[in-house]
Write an enzyme that holds these catalytic residues in place. Sequence first.
Site, PDB file in Angstrom:
ATOM      1  N   CYS A  94      -6.473  -2.793   9.238  1.00  0.00           N
ATOM      2  CA  CYS A  94      -6.987  -4.149   9.424  1.00  0.00           C
ATOM      3  C   CYS A  94      -6.881  -4.559  10.896  1.00  0.00           C
ATOM      4  O   CYS A  94      -7.783  -5.204  11.443  1.00  0.00           O
ATOM      5  CB  CYS A  94      -6.234  -5.129   8.528  1.00  0.00           C
ATOM      6  N   THR A 124       3.725  -7.661   4.139  1.00  0.00           N
ATOM      7  CA  THR A 124       2.956  -6.862   3.186  1.00  0.00           C
ATOM      8  C   THR A 124       3.882  -6.307   2.108  1.00  0.00           C
ATOM      9  O   THR A 124       5.107  -6.431   2.186  1.00  0.00           O
ATOM     10  CB  THR A 124       2.230  -5.697   3.885  1.00  0.00           C
ATOM     11  N   ASN A 125       3.265  -5.659   1.113  1.00  0.00           N
ATOM     12  CA  ASN A 125       4.023  -5.173  -0.030  1.00  0.00           C
ATOM     13  C   ASN A 125       4.988  -4.037   0.293  1.00  0.00           C
ATOM     14  O   ASN A 125       5.827  -3.695  -0.536  1.00  0.00           O
ATOM     15  CB  ASN A 125       3.074  -4.705  -1.143  1.00  0.00           C
ATOM     16  N   THR A 131       2.963  -0.427  15.099  1.00  0.00           N
ATOM     17  CA  THR A 131       1.565  -0.482  14.685  1.00  0.00           C
ATOM     18  C   THR A 131       0.843   0.723  15.259  1.00  0.00           C
ATOM     19  O   THR A 131       1.076   1.104  16.416  1.00  0.00           O
ATOM     20  CB  THR A 131       0.866  -1.780  15.154  1.00  0.00           C
ATOM     21  N   ARG A 136       6.132  -8.632  12.046  1.00  0.00           N
ATOM     22  CA  ARG A 136       5.797  -9.184  10.729  1.00  0.00           C
ATOM     23  C   ARG A 136       6.472 -10.552  10.598  1.00  0.00           C
ATOM     24  O   ARG A 136       7.644 -10.706  10.945  1.00  0.00           O
ATOM     25  CB  ARG A 136       6.285  -8.256   9.612  1.00  0.00           C
TER      26      ARG A 136
END
Length: 481
Positions: free
Chosen positions: A289, A319-320, A347, A370
């Site tokens: 993304c 995120t999960n 990243t 994050r």
Amino acid sequence: MTVNDDSFTNWKIREEIAESMIPLIGKLHRERDVTVLLHSRSLVNKSVVSILKTHRFARQIAGAELSVTETMPFLQALTALDLGPSQIDLGMLATMYKADERGLSVEEFTAEAVAGATGANKIERREPRDVVLYGFGRIGRLVARLLIEKAGSGNGLRLRAIVVRGGGAQDIVKRASLLRRDSIHGQFQGTITVDEENGTIVANGNAIKVIYADDPTSVDYTEYGIRDAILIDNTGKWRDREGLSRHLRPGIEKVVLTAPGKGDVPNIVHGVNHDTVKPEERILSCASCTTNAIVPPLKAMDDEYGVLRGHVETVHSFTNDQNLLDNYHKSDRRGRSAALNMVITETGAASAVAKALPDLKAKISGSSIRVPVPDVSIAILNLQLARETTREEVHDYLREVSLTSPLKRQIDFITAPDAVSSDFIGSRHASIVDAGALKVDGDNAILYLWYDNEFGYSCQVVRVVQHVSGVEYPTYPATAV
């Protein structure tokens, strides 16, 4: 009559016009596979208020509101033409018509501007292409929503099945419920029913088979009537060619990964390098993304100013793969509570730039934090340019890119001074330039790029799938390359 009365009367007139646009837009979509856009935003299946808001949004980027009274004549002109499958932008038609000095009527100008989609020039409708989703998590369900939405006339892409691991009692009911309601993206637009006996979810008339499998090599898709399908792997479990080749089972023609590919797997960012995909390529990746958010504006800046080096800092929603509360995690920091902490992490977006933009010589570095929001992230792109410029020049250039360039489906532009992350939930663009935050000093430019890392990315995935399936129809009026 008071000013308030004038405003209300004007609103009711525009409301009536927008209401009359809906059946025209719907008929073009259902009967001719024509998607009507307004500055790259689809008007298909939109309400009266949504159509009016989309017109009003034009003032944010074009400087003035675009009225339905201006666009309705072009829509009416389109209905009288022998159109083939295409995407037609009413905003572009209206803008170009204003600048045209030949004295043509709306009907004459429209016929000329979309000539490539009419008569002998029009392309034939494609046969529906089967699609299979392997994995049904955050991205899988959003891609499913988009595929169902775009089923339209029944041509194009057709979601035939999802493949998941067995989850016990009422598994299919629970998965259908997650598709029906989403805490971030809201209610599914339509109806969903479950046929437990046949293991099928029916969404807006689309029958989607739920296949249970723990290993890709155990599935023969032809047993379900699936042929030459595009399989979208949303699990990220396999990222190299060897692993992804496990999906190439009977009934599957191509595999598209919704994560960065490794090794020689092509990383594709739609709008930038999708036209480099070779017809014989069976395995490809849609990158990440964040890569999709930074590569289009990076290309735009390099094309105009040249980029010598850059750094991207992403402030990313959790995120999960992070823990809700502190617990063991194989990564050093992702084990700490995602809901309570800002978490420094890595990243791969910066290194992935080289795959999507091989001609870019600049070194791009990157890092990520994050943060405790469930969706929408921002990438801060700090660039050293090859020449000096001004904030005003970059501002106007990026606004124009978002309106008229081949990257207009990827790059959006917003001038709202009070915009915050939640405003961009549901954005269909890969990234949105925040004009108010833009900083330029000589040869240094800092771009603040919002992106819905779930929905905007899913839109990019579907665009890539449309392209490799041969069902990505041309857009008119054509933009200059």
